[in-house]
Design a protein around this motif. Structure first.
Motif, PDB file in Angstrom:
ATOM      1  N   TYR B 503     -16.601  19.956   3.377  1.00 41.20           N
ATOM      2  CA  TYR B 503     -15.367  19.275   3.008  1.00 41.20           C
ATOM      3  C   TYR B 503     -15.151  19.116   1.441  1.00 41.20           C
ATOM      4  O   TYR B 503     -14.326  19.390   0.707  1.00 41.20           O
ATOM      5  N   ALA B 504     -16.384  18.832   0.642  1.00 37.34           N
ATOM      6  CA  ALA B 504     -16.737  18.937  -0.678  1.00 37.34           C
ATOM      7  C   ALA B 504     -16.123  20.226  -1.234  1.00 37.34           C
ATOM      8  O   ALA B 504     -15.455  20.347  -2.184  1.00 37.34           O
ATOM      9  N   PHE B 505     -16.717  21.247  -0.466  1.00 34.69           N
ATOM     10  CA  PHE B 505     -16.078  22.754  -0.996  1.00 34.69           C
ATOM     11  C   PHE B 505     -14.606  22.962  -1.155  1.00 34.69           C
ATOM     12  O   PHE B 505     -14.129  23.342  -1.961  1.00 34.69           O
ATOM     13  N   VAL B 506     -14.120  22.835   0.264  1.00 32.81           N
ATOM     14  CA  VAL B 506     -12.634  22.983   0.610  1.00 32.81           C
ATOM     15  C   VAL B 506     -11.845  22.052  -0.340  1.00 32.81           C
ATOM     16  O   VAL B 506     -10.859  22.728  -1.107  1.00 32.81           O
ATOM     17  N   ALA B 507     -12.308  20.883  -0.237  1.00 30.10           N
ATOM     18  CA  ALA B 507     -11.254  20.056  -1.146  1.00 30.10           C
ATOM     19  C   ALA B 507     -11.188  20.377  -2.548  1.00 30.10           C
ATOM     20  O   ALA B 507     -10.082  20.290  -3.368  1.00 30.10           O
ATOM     21  N   ASN B 508     -12.286  20.516  -3.159  1.00 35.87           N
ATOM     22  CA  ASN B 508     -12.428  20.823  -4.515  1.00 35.87           C
ATOM     23  C   ASN B 508     -11.708  22.335  -4.788  1.00 35.87           C
ATOM     24  O   ASN B 508     -11.068  22.433  -5.967  1.00 35.87           O
ATOM     25  N   ALA B 509     -11.953  23.218  -3.914  1.00 35.18           N
ATOM     26  CA  ALA B 509     -11.208  24.721  -4.159  1.00 35.18           C
ATOM     27  C   ALA B 509      -9.683  24.326  -4.192  1.00 35.18           C
ATOM     28  O   ALA B 509      -8.867  24.875  -4.905  1.00 35.18           O
ATOM     29  N   ASP B 510      -9.262  23.637  -3.136  1.00 36.65           N
ATOM     30  CA  ASP B 510      -7.696  23.326  -3.011  1.00 36.65           C
ATOM     31  C   ASP B 510      -7.342  22.544  -4.239  1.00 36.65           C
ATOM     32  O   ASP B 510      -6.265  22.566  -4.486  1.00 36.65           O
ATOM     33  N   TYR B 511      -8.000  21.210  -4.762  1.00 38.39           N
ATOM     34  CA  TYR B 511      -7.663  20.759  -5.720  1.00 38.39           C
ATOM     35  C   TYR B 511      -7.383  21.621  -7.222  1.00 38.39           C
ATOM     36  O   TYR B 511      -6.615  21.154  -8.042  1.00 38.39           O
ATOM     37  N   ILE B 512      -8.337  22.698  -7.407  1.00 41.55           N
ATOM     38  CA  ILE B 512      -8.114  23.450  -8.565  1.00 41.55           C
ATOM     39  C   ILE B 512      -6.840  23.997  -8.392  1.00 41.55           C
ATOM     40  O   ILE B 512      -5.981  24.185  -9.275  1.00 41.55           O
ATOM     41  N   ARG B 513      -6.389  24.502  -6.996  1.00 39.68           N
ATOM     42  CA  ARG B 513      -5.029  24.892  -6.766  1.00 39.68           C
ATOM     43  C   ARG B 513      -3.888  23.996  -6.929  1.00 39.68           C
ATOM     44  O   ARG B 513      -3.053  24.365  -7.668  1.00 39.68           O
ATOM     45  N   THR B 514      -4.154  22.838  -6.331  1.00 38.75           N
ATOM     46  CA  THR B 514      -2.689  21.964  -6.441  1.00 38.75           C
ATOM     47  C   THR B 514      -2.865  20.897  -7.394  1.00 38.75           C
ATOM     48  O   THR B 514      -1.900  20.655  -8.216  1.00 38.75           O
ATOM     49  N   GLY B 515      -3.974  20.339  -7.608  1.00 39.04           N
ATOM     50  CA  GLY B 515      -3.975  19.188  -8.594  1.00 39.04           C
ATOM     51  C   GLY B 515      -3.995  19.736 -10.044  1.00 39.04           C
ATOM     52  O   GLY B 515      -3.543  19.219 -10.811  1.00 39.04           O
ATOM     53  N   LEU B 516      -4.776  20.842 -10.132  1.00 40.45           N
ATOM     54  CA  LEU B 516      -4.662  21.179 -11.702  1.00 40.45           C
ATOM     55  C   LEU B 516      -3.764  22.525 -11.731  1.00 40.45           C
ATOM     56  O   LEU B 516      -3.890  22.950 -12.796  1.00 40.45           O
ATOM     57  N   HIS B 517      -3.211  22.824 -10.604  1.00 43.77           N
ATOM     58  CA  HIS B 517      -2.248  24.147 -10.994  1.00 43.77           C
ATOM     59  C   HIS B 517      -3.098  25.448 -11.084  1.00 43.77           C
ATOM     60  O   HIS B 517      -2.539  26.210 -12.146  1.00 43.77           O
ATOM     61  N   GLY B 518      -4.183  25.641 -10.991  1.00 43.31           N
ATOM     62  CA  GLY B 518      -5.143  26.784 -11.239  1.00 43.31           C
ATOM     63  C   GLY B 518      -5.338  26.759 -12.607  1.00 43.31           C
ATOM     64  O   GLY B 518      -6.099  27.842 -13.183  1.00 43.31           O
ATOM     65  N   LYS B 519      -5.273  25.673 -13.374  1.00 44.81           N
ATOM     66  CA  LYS B 519      -5.691  25.795 -14.891  1.00 44.81           C
ATOM     67  C   LYS B 519      -7.190  25.391 -14.779  1.00 44.81           C
ATOM     68  O   LYS B 519      -7.519  24.705 -14.914  1.00 44.81           O
ATOM     69  N   LEU B 520      -8.003  26.514 -15.097  1.00 45.85           N
ATOM     70  CA  LEU B 520      -9.402  26.547 -15.049  1.00 45.85           C
ATOM     71  C   LEU B 520     -10.034  25.932 -15.977  1.00 45.85           C
ATOM     72  O   LEU B 520     -11.178  25.148 -15.920  1.00 45.85           O
ATOM     73  N   LYS B 521      -9.260  25.669 -17.339  1.00 44.88           N
ATOM     74  CA  LYS B 521      -9.716  25.047 -18.347  1.00 44.88           C
ATOM     75  C   LYS B 521     -10.368  23.520 -18.040  1.00 44.88           C
ATOM     76  O   LYS B 521     -11.208  23.284 -18.603  1.00 44.88           O
ATOM     77  N   ALA B 522      -9.573  23.112 -17.248  1.00 44.61           N
ATOM     78  CA  ALA B 522      -9.637  21.555 -16.949  1.00 44.61           C
ATOM     79  C   ALA B 522     -10.711  21.414 -15.774  1.00 44.61           C
ATOM     80  O   ALA B 522     -10.919  20.423 -15.273  1.00 44.61           O
TER      81      ALA B 522
END
Lengths: 137, 808
Positions: B503-522
């Motif tokens: 869950y920790a892995f998937v949710a954080n991976a998805d958060y980079i996509r949706t929550g941060l819109h793929g902005k890797l800087k943040a």
């Protein structure tokens, strides 16, 4: 009372419960004599090998059976059985901790119940260095 | 007496510099203290100038001490104890460095050297915080300087003198009555570095770990500075990259130790809950907790008091760990702890000197530390981040209390010892910590600071939750996690923890996509959490599915061992060139080979043959005979790496270990064809004698002179063996090739030829049989542990960069 405080209290209560149960699972350090009185109970004995008696370890016959005698500082000895390989350099160690239980006349050592110092740490032992210094004289 | 051939100048110089570093750090501490409490800017600045100069002198002295030790060691000046005890002539540069930090003094020196580096950076970057922060660091330098000073005050020893001569340390040695003692053989070479430590990990693990140790003082010093200057919340942004840096490096140092243990030591694992391992893990856990509350404070103004507590405790527990590992108090509970070096009081004082002012400042100013009276909303990010930090902290407290049993025994006069199964005592608690942390790590990122819109949250988190559920159910069903050694309850907890990790892995991976819109800087935090999930999954799977492949089930000559049933039989014995059944594999011990005469490394070639698909691979676990004086042997494992698992083996016994003399003699029997020879466990009959045999074993032609006896051995247990000893002439010199029947401890030799008889030599001895006993483990998905950790550290580095940019 804040919700956070409740959560904190619950967590701390849980931690205390955990600690209490941990304390319950502890065993004690015993001498060979006192371990004999607590037969069947897991105890820890600090001792060294009695090198005057032979070690019975024949890996060809059975690599998982090692029997030897241990002596504590009070001078008592007991036969100990370990169901694994003979730890290397056990003869040389001055202090070994054995965890296990007395069964009859034999101290049955638990799996992984022998703790020897990592050899890298022998060197800080001044006696070891002294021995090396006077060895080749 | 004048001793001949001693080089006393380097030692005097080194000792001078170690005292100078003490004096300089003393001046620096006072001057920085005065600069902090100065009334006017002029006063502050003049003290600061003095302090900087003193700190610069400290830096020069510390590095000079190191340079002198390096000089002594690399020039093999064995009149110095440091060189004699730790180094040897045959060591290359990287091991000369290793042997410097093998010693207590050397590792303290490493620590102060890193303080010098960090202090220099802080002098240039911390601006108004320089004076209070550097007061703390100079104070630590002062304490560390006493550790390597080696002076005697009022009969008590302060520190270890790194420049002690051998004849001073062992003054009672009779050899030192000779002025030319340096010409004696035992002074020609040092004791050398333990072969076990002649390993590249020993070159890099201590410097990284000590950089981690040293760096924990920076957030501590900022926290002290904040309390001291009563500028309670001003420093947290500036110090955040330092907290991150400290977590990153300390974590890396710990993990390098774990990798070392796994790669090249015979601990059969990367973590054993050994007290020395725990002592370094605890400050890391506390600092990670502090890192999270610090982020919360920067974002919301909550949790400042907790931040103080955690950052202060992080460093204090580093000091406590130093006491634990170096005082000898862990002697009976840890395999790694140093033995007592007579510095216990000094080590305790090292803790007290920092504990008392920190506790006093924290307690007396606690009420003044700003906090927000309004409660955090239960659906806010800060609420759950705080709880997560608290869970980390409480778990660290559990670990340190249980690790401190020997200390508690000393204080309360008890005789407690860890129970029969130390690892499980920790695992059964930590698995629940893992479940909580995994779930917090997964969900909390989706919460917003202050409060979260419910509908929004559900929409965003539904997909990763569903994916994680599916993946973890699949893992539970097909993942072969059947670790039932401790019952169904623990197994259920492992499955739950597997879900939490996924869950920790998937949710954080998805958060980079949706929550941060793929902005890797943040995305530093998310990447670190994602890595944490992988690490957790790797730990869970590799530990719960770690299997012993060498179960001695089929057993050759399995003795009756009444205890064997309830005990794991983890060793299997392989006789040389006898293919042995080992569960899923056939294992054959091919031969051994000594390659390196200096370290006396001995490699054992073992061939594995998988039964189901016929795959074969070779492993070469080895033994190192230790350096002189210590005739100990250490086993080094070898591994066969697959992408999804490791096959791991090490030698636990071998006939080469004792090098015992084979006292048994050949007894000679003249026999004709059909004659019988009796031995203790049966008899043998000479079947025939063949001239110039040409078969799968021997290739002689008619031009040779070779005779092969065929002997049939009838053992008492009615098994039969054939032995074919050989006799041949080459260049008119007779050669013998004895044949052996290992199972009967027999060697048979073809001695000579009479007119109508031949002479056979028969030897019965168990010492002749070449064998190895070894353990073989399978670690599934061990690579997830290392990979997850690397991802986590990548996240840390990304965060350091971003937080540094934000703070600047």
């Amino acid at each position: 009372m804040k919700k956070l405080h409740i959560v904190i209290l619950v967590l701390i209560a849980a931690s205390i419960a955990v600690l209490v149960s941990f304390m319950g699972s502890l065993s004690t350090y015993e001498t060979i004599a006192s371990a004999k009185q607590k037969a069947g109970k897991t105890v820890t004995i600090t001792a060294k090998m009695d090198n005057s008696l032979p070690v019975d370890y024949d890996p060809i016959k059975n690599p998982n059976y090692c029997s030897f005698h241990i002596a504590d500082t009070l001078g008592n000895t007991v036969r100990a059985v370990y169901h694994g390989e003979k730890p290397r350099d056990m003869e040389k160690a001055e202090r070994i901790t054995f965890t296990g239980k007395m069964q009859g006349d034999v101290f049955e050592i638990a799996p992984n119940g022998i703790m020897l110092k990592c050899p890298s740490k022998y060197k800080d032992d001044p006696n070891a260095a002294k021995k090396n210094l006077t060895q080749n004289q | 007496m004048d001793y001949i051939g001693e080089h006393l100048l380097p030692g005097k110089l080194g000792h001078f510099f170690s005292i100078l570093s003490f004096a300089a750090s003393f001046v620096a501490t006072i001057a920085y203290f005065k600069a902090t409490t100065g009334k006017t800017p002029e006063e502050e600045n003049s003290w600061k100038r003095l302090a900087r100069a003193a700190f610069a002198i400290d830096i020069v002295s510390v590095f000079s001490v190191f340079a002198v030790i390096l000089y002594i060691v690399s020039n093999h000046l064995f009149e110095y104890n440091y060189a004699w005890e730790h180094s040897g002539r045959s060591m290359s540069m990287k091991y000369l460095l290793s042997c410097i930090w093998e010693a207590q003094e050397g590792s303290f020196l490493l620590w102060t050297m890193w303080h010098c580096v960090l202090g220099t950076i802080l002098i240039f970057t911390s601006k108004k915080w320089e004076a209070p922060v550097m007061t703390v660091i100079s104070g630590a330098q002062l304490c560390l300087a006493t550790m390597i000073m080696g002076l005697y005050f009022f009969g008590g020893k302060v520190g270890i003198n790194a420049f002690l001569l051998v004849r001073e340390k062992f003054a009672e040695g009779p050899m030192f009555s000779r002025p030319d003692y340096l010409t004696l053989p035992q002074m020609q070479d040092g004791q050398g570095l333990n072969a076990l430590l002649q390993n590249y990990w020993m070159t890099i693990h201590p410097p990284v770990l000590f950089l981690g140790f040293a760096s924990t003082i920076v957030p501590f010093a900022f926290a002290i500075a904040g309390l001291w200057k009563k500028q309670f919340g001003d420093w947290t942004r500036k110090a955040l990259p330092w907290t991150l840096f400290s977590c990153c490096i300390l974590g890396t140092g710990i993990m390098m130790g774990a990798a070392w243990a796994y790669e090249s030591l015979s601990f059969a694992g990367y973590w054993a809950w050994d007290p020395v391992e725990n002592a370094s893990l605890v400050p890391w856990l506390i600092l990670v907790a502090g890192l999270h509350t610090q982020v919360v404070y920067n974002a919301t103004g909550h949790s400042l008091r907790a931040t103080y507590l955690f950052l202060l405790l992080g460093f204090l527990f580093i000091l406590y760990a130093t006491f634990l590992t170096r005082s000898g108090i862990l002697g009976d509970t840890s395999v790694h702890a140093f033995v007592d070096s007579g510095m216990n009081l000094q080590l305790i004082l090292f803790v007290v000197v920092f504990l008392v002012p920190a506790a006093w400042l924290f307690i007396s100013r606690y009420r003044k530390i700003p906090h927000i009276a309004k409660e955090e909303a239960t659906d806010s990010r800060e609420f759950w981040m705080f709880i997560g930090a608290l869970v980390l902290f409480l778990s660290s407290m559990f670990i340190i209390i249980t690790t401190s049993l020997p200390v508690l025994n000393d204080i309360f006069g008890k005789k407690w010892s860890a129970g029969e199964d130390r690892e499980f005592a920790y695992n059964r608690i930590e698995v629940f910590i893992a479940i909580l942390l995994g779930i917090f790590t997964a969900i909390t990122q989706y919460l917003k600071y202050k409060n979260t819109k419910k509908a929004d949250l559900l929409k965003k988190i539904a997909l990763p939750t569903a994916i994680a559920l599916v993946l973890s159910i699949l893992t539970s069903i097909f993942g072969e996690i059947h670790y039932d050694k401790y019952g169904a309850g623990f197994l259920a907890a492992i499955h739950l923890a597997v879900f939490a990790a996924i869950y920790a892995f998937v949710a954080n991976a998805d958060y980079i996509r949706t929550g941060l819109h793929g902005k890797l800087k943040a995305a530093g935090g998310s990447v670190a959490h994602l890595g944490f999930g992988l690490l957790l999954l790797g730990i869970l799977i590799s530990s719960s599915r770690k299997t012993v492949l060498s179960y001695n089930t089929t057993g050759i000559n399995l003795n009756f061992d009444p205890g064997a049933k309830e005990n794991p039989m983890e060793n299997i014995t392989l006789l040389k060139s006898v293919k042995t059944d080992m569960g899923k594999y056939w294992a054959t011990y091919i031969d051994d080979d000594s390659v390196d005469t200096r370290t006396k490394m001995m490699f054992f070639h073992v061939k594995f043959h998988k039964k189901d698909d016929g795959e074969t691979f070779d492993l070469y676990p080895n033994w190192i005979r230790s350096t002189k004086g210590q005739e100990s042997i250490s086993a080094n494992p070898d591994k066969h790496h697959y992408w999804n698992r490791d096959i791991f083996t090490y030698i636990s016994a071998s006939n080469t270990m004792d090098q015992r003399e084979d006292t048994a003699q050949f007894r000679n029997y003249p026999v004709a064809i059909g004659d019988t020879i009796y031995y203790s466990r049966g008899f043998m009959v000479l079947d025939k004698v063949a001239l110039n045999p040409n078969d799968s074993k021997h290739h002689f032609s008619s031009t040779d002179t070779a005779l092969m006896a065929e002997v049939r051995v009838y053992a008492k247990d009615s098994t039969r063996y054939t032995a074919t000893p050989l006799f041949y002439l080459k260049d008119n010199i007779p050669h013998f090739v004895a044949d052996t029947v290992f199972a009967q401890d027999l060697a048979i030799r073809f001695n000579r030829v009479f007119k109508d008889k031949i002479e056979l030599g028969v030897k019965e001895s168990s010492a002749m049989i070449p064998f190895v006993a070894l353990k073989v483990y399978e670690f599934p998905h061990i690579n997830l542990v290392w990979f997850g950790f690397l991802v986590m550290m990548t996240g840390f580095v990304m965060s350091i960069y971003r937080r540094y940019k934000l703070a600047a």
